[in-house]
Design a protein around this motif. Structure first.
Motif, PDB file in Angstrom:
ATOM      1  N   HIS A 260       0.832  -1.209   0.000  1.00  0.00           N
ATOM      2  CA  HIS A 260       0.000   0.000   0.000  1.00  0.00           C
ATOM      3  C   HIS A 260       0.863   1.253   0.000  1.00  0.00           C
ATOM      4  O   HIS A 260       0.628   2.193  -0.776  1.00  0.00           O
TER       5      HIS A 260
ATOM      6  N   ARG B 101       0.833   4.111  -2.862  1.00  0.00           N
ATOM      7  CA  ARG B 101       0.454   5.465  -2.451  1.00  0.00           C
ATOM      8  C   ARG B 101       1.538   6.462  -2.865  1.00  0.00           C
ATOM      9  O   ARG B 101       1.244   7.554  -3.336  1.00  0.00           O
TER      10      ARG B 101
ATOM     11  N   HIS C 259      -4.948   5.172   4.786  1.00  0.00           N
ATOM     12  CA  HIS C 259      -5.883   5.096   3.655  1.00  0.00           C
ATOM     13  C   HIS C 259      -6.643   6.412   3.439  1.00  0.00           C
ATOM     14  O   HIS C 259      -7.568   6.446   2.611  1.00  0.00           O
TER      15      HIS C 259
ATOM     16  N   CYS D 198      -8.346   9.644   2.237  1.00  0.00           N
ATOM     17  CA  CYS D 198      -8.722   9.892   0.841  1.00  0.00           C
ATOM     18  C   CYS D 198      -7.687  10.735   0.090  1.00  0.00           C
ATOM     19  O   CYS D 198      -7.320  11.822   0.532  1.00  0.00           O
TER      20      CYS D 198
HETATM   21  C1  HEM Z   1     -16.820  13.731  -1.094  1.00  0.00           C
HETATM   22  C2  HEM Z   1     -15.996  12.993  -1.793  1.00  0.00           C
HETATM   23  C3  HEM Z   1     -15.188  11.860  -1.256  1.00  0.00           C
HETATM   24  C4  HEM Z   1     -15.326  11.178  -0.078  1.00  0.00           C
HETATM   25  C5  HEM Z   1     -16.360  11.385   1.015  1.00  0.00           C
HETATM   26  C6  HEM Z   1     -14.278  10.187  -0.043  1.00  0.00           C
HETATM   27  C7  HEM Z   1     -14.069   9.323   1.020  1.00  0.00           C
HETATM   28  C8  HEM Z   1     -12.994   8.452   1.122  1.00  0.00           C
HETATM   29  C9  HEM Z   1     -12.691   7.640   2.275  1.00  0.00           C
HETATM   30  C10 HEM Z   1     -13.513   7.555   3.556  1.00  0.00           C
HETATM   31  C11 HEM Z   1     -11.568   6.947   2.007  1.00  0.00           C
HETATM   32  C12 HEM Z   1     -10.825   5.992   2.955  1.00  0.00           C
HETATM   33  C13 HEM Z   1     -11.363   4.595   2.873  1.00  0.00           C
HETATM   34  C14 HEM Z   1     -10.897   3.733   4.021  1.00  0.00           C
HETATM   35  O1  HEM Z   1     -10.198   4.178   4.942  1.00  0.00           O
HETATM   36  O2  HEM Z   1     -11.295   2.566   4.020  1.00  0.00           O
HETATM   37  C15 HEM Z   1     -11.153   7.302   0.662  1.00  0.00           C
HETATM   38  C16 HEM Z   1     -10.063   6.787   0.017  1.00  0.00           C
HETATM   39  C17 HEM Z   1      -9.722   7.121  -1.278  1.00  0.00           C
HETATM   40  N1  HEM Z   1     -10.296   8.084  -2.065  1.00  0.00           N
HETATM   41 FE1  HEM Z   1     -11.837   9.250  -1.610  1.00  0.00          FE
HETATM   42  N2  HEM Z   1     -13.532  10.286  -1.186  1.00  0.00           N
HETATM   43  C18 HEM Z   1     -14.041  11.303  -1.955  1.00  0.00           C
HETATM   44  C19 HEM Z   1     -13.575  11.759  -3.174  1.00  0.00           C
HETATM   45  C20 HEM Z   1     -12.504  11.241  -3.848  1.00  0.00           C
HETATM   46  C21 HEM Z   1     -11.977  11.713  -5.105  1.00  0.00           C
HETATM   47  C22 HEM Z   1     -12.535  12.915  -5.867  1.00  0.00           C
HETATM   48  C23 HEM Z   1     -10.955  10.899  -5.448  1.00  0.00           C
HETATM   49  C24 HEM Z   1     -10.062  10.916  -6.649  1.00  0.00           C
HETATM   50  C25 HEM Z   1     -10.289  11.485  -7.808  1.00  0.00           C
HETATM   51  C26 HEM Z   1     -10.810   9.921  -4.377  1.00  0.00           C
HETATM   52  C27 HEM Z   1      -9.858   8.929  -4.353  1.00  0.00           C
HETATM   53  C28 HEM Z   1      -9.617   8.109  -3.266  1.00  0.00           C
HETATM   54  C29 HEM Z   1      -8.571   7.105  -3.245  1.00  0.00           C
HETATM   55  C30 HEM Z   1      -7.588   6.785  -4.362  1.00  0.00           C
HETATM   56  C31 HEM Z   1      -8.632   6.492  -1.996  1.00  0.00           C
HETATM   57  C32 HEM Z   1      -7.750   5.351  -1.484  1.00  0.00           C
HETATM   58  C33 HEM Z   1      -6.588   5.892  -0.707  1.00  0.00           C
HETATM   59  C34 HEM Z   1      -5.750   4.789  -0.089  1.00  0.00           C
HETATM   60  O3  HEM Z   1      -6.243   3.690   0.124  1.00  0.00           O
HETATM   61  O4  HEM Z   1      -4.583   5.051   0.200  1.00  0.00           O
HETATM   62  N3  HEM Z   1     -11.766  10.159  -3.430  1.00  0.00           N
HETATM   63  N4  HEM Z   1     -12.034   8.240   0.159  1.00  0.00           N
END
Ligand code: HEM
Length: 408
Positions: free
Chosen positions: A46, A50, A334, A336
């Motif tokens: 991971h 990342r 993780h 976002c």
């Molecule tokens: C309101 C909008 C969004 C919310 C509420 C949101 C919420 C989240 C949350 C809660 C996680 C963590 C999941 C976990 O811990 O299990 C996450 C991870 C992630 N989000 Fe978002 N997200 C949003 C928008 C976006 C956008 C716009 C993108 C990219 C264009 C994005 C890409 C990612 C990616 C790649 C991860 C994985 C990160 C990792 O595992 O290291 N998200 N998101």
């Protein structure tokens, strides 16, 4: 026997999200589509992924998108969805505006053909449903099979040409025929360039690239519609608020952050223990145990957000060290990657341009165009998932649209 530990308080939820002995568990049922995808990786693999992808998520890029790109994408999406009627379902409008952006972050080359784009949007809806099948209310095996069929189509129609184009560019750059600045800045290019060194199988690259368009567009559009709903509700109580919100984007951003706190994208996060361990708060878990983190309860913890934590109050005082959106963007390794793109930064944290986030920018554009909730077509909640979302949300454009629905 494996046990399930349920966490509801803010402090235990945050510690669990950050705990190195707890791996992602939300996508176990949807693993056929999520195996090897960043959000489903743990430990060194991971961290490695990342590091590769982090470089694409830069504040100066987000600031440029906010100013120049997002309002235009929204206008284009409005034009596609304008029906004969003056009432427009805002759910697909904002989803598709964000999908264009997220697809380009992923590395899918979407041309100007609307039917081609709408086909991609349909495929992404099927991928999203299959990947988050844990929350589905329907036939889960059928949803997964449908998601895999959608992935096949994404691969054949969108991914294959984008892949070939990027491989040729990378070859040219390596041979010294082109400068590195000719390479697109997207996930597909980054992963293809790193595939030998990092041992990335083609299927993993495919699933990763297919993940970004839906994760970037679905969470953002769901959050946007919740926030817009709060704006309309607030205006019903205090008429005139919508005009104030157009004039004061910082205030609108507070509305958005407060709405994000009340409506996390996933009501629960799930982790699985990779070894026996303990949270700093004392809760113990054994290898194989499941940890269910109630994100809604944690974000409404009265000890952190006050006795009226269930209430929508954009003027609430937020304790130091706590994000105004609570844990809605996750926490720890993780957390976002798109957080600043979607939500911007709280006041005082932006250097240079103030980052408001795509949600605030799009709502501001909609309100500025005169968007109001339709009085004849009430919003409809989505019953196909236990994730609380709106299936349709119709708005009318009171001031700025003429009878043909064109902007004045
Ligand atoms: C309101 C909008 C969004 C919310 C509420 C949101 C919420 C989240 C949350 C809660 C996680 C963590 C999941 C976990 O811990 O299990 C996450 C991870 C992630 N989000 Fe978002 N997200 C949003 C928008 C976006 C956008 C716009 C993108 C990219 C264009 C994005 C890409 C990612 C990616 C790649 C991860 C994985 C990160 C990792 O595992 O290291 N998200 N998101």
């Amino acid at each position: 026997m494996a046990e399930t530990l349920r966490l509801e308080s803010w402090v235990t939820a945050r510690e669990a999200l950050r705990h190195r002995d707890l791996r992602q568990g939300l996508y176990d049922e949807g693993r056929a589509l999520m195996d090897g995808v960043i959000v489903n990786l743990h430990g060194a693999p991971h961290t490695d992924r990342r590091r590769l992808e982090n470089r694409l998520f830069r504040r100066d890029t987000f600031a440029y998108w906010e100013r120049e790109l997002i309002p235009v994408l929204l206008e284009e999406s409005l034009a596609i969805h304008r029906e004969d009627t003056s009432e427009i379902d805002i759910v697909p409008v904002v989803r598709h505006a964000m999908l264009r952006l997220a697809a380009s972050v992923a590395g899918l080359d979407i041309g100007s053909d609307t039917s081609d784009f709408l086909r991609l949007a349909g495929l992404m809806a099927r991928l999203s449903a299959a990947s988050t099948v844990v929350h589905a209310t329907g036939d889960k095996a059928a949803i997964i099979a449908d998601g895999l069929a959608a992935l096949d189509e994404v691969r054949a129609v969108y991914l294959a040409p984008a892949w070939d184009r990027r491989e040729a560019l990378i070859r040219d750059v390596r041979a010294g025929h082109r400068p590195e600045s000719d390479l697109p800045r997207d996930v597909l290019t980054v992963l293809l360039a790193a595939r030998e060194e990092h041992g990335l199988p083609s299927e993993v690259i495919e699933r990763e690239v297919a993940y970004f368009p839906w994760v970037g567009s679905h969470s953002t559009s769901i959050a946007l519609v919740h926030a817009l709903h709060h704006c309309f509700e607030h205006d019903a109580e205090k008429p005139g608020v919508l005009h104030t919100l157009v004039d004061e984007p910082e205030l609108l951003q507070r509305f958005v952050h407060e709405s994000l706190r009340l409506h996390p994208a996933s009501p629960q996060s799930v982790r699985r223990a990779v070894t026996d361990g303990q949270l700093p708060t004392g809760d113990r878990f054994a290898a194989g145990d499941t940890v269910v983190i109630d994100m809604v309860a944690a974000n409404r913890d009265k000890t952190v957000f006050g006795d009226d934590a269930d209430r929508f109050d954009p003027s609430r005082t937020i304790a130091e060290g706590v994000a105004p959106w609570g844990l809605t963007f996750g926490s720890g390794f993780h957390a976002c990657l798109g957080q600043e793109l979607a939500g911007g930064l709280p006041p005082g944290q932006s250097e240079g341009d103030r980052l408001l986030g795509a949600i605030t920018v799009m709502i501001s554009t909609l309100l500025e165009r005169g968007a109001r909730r339709s009085s004849t077509r009430p919003p409809v909640p989505d019953d196909r998932t236990t994730r609380p979302t709106w299936r349709t949300y119709h708005v009318v454009f009171e001031d700025r649209f003429d009878e043909q629905g064109k902007t004045r």
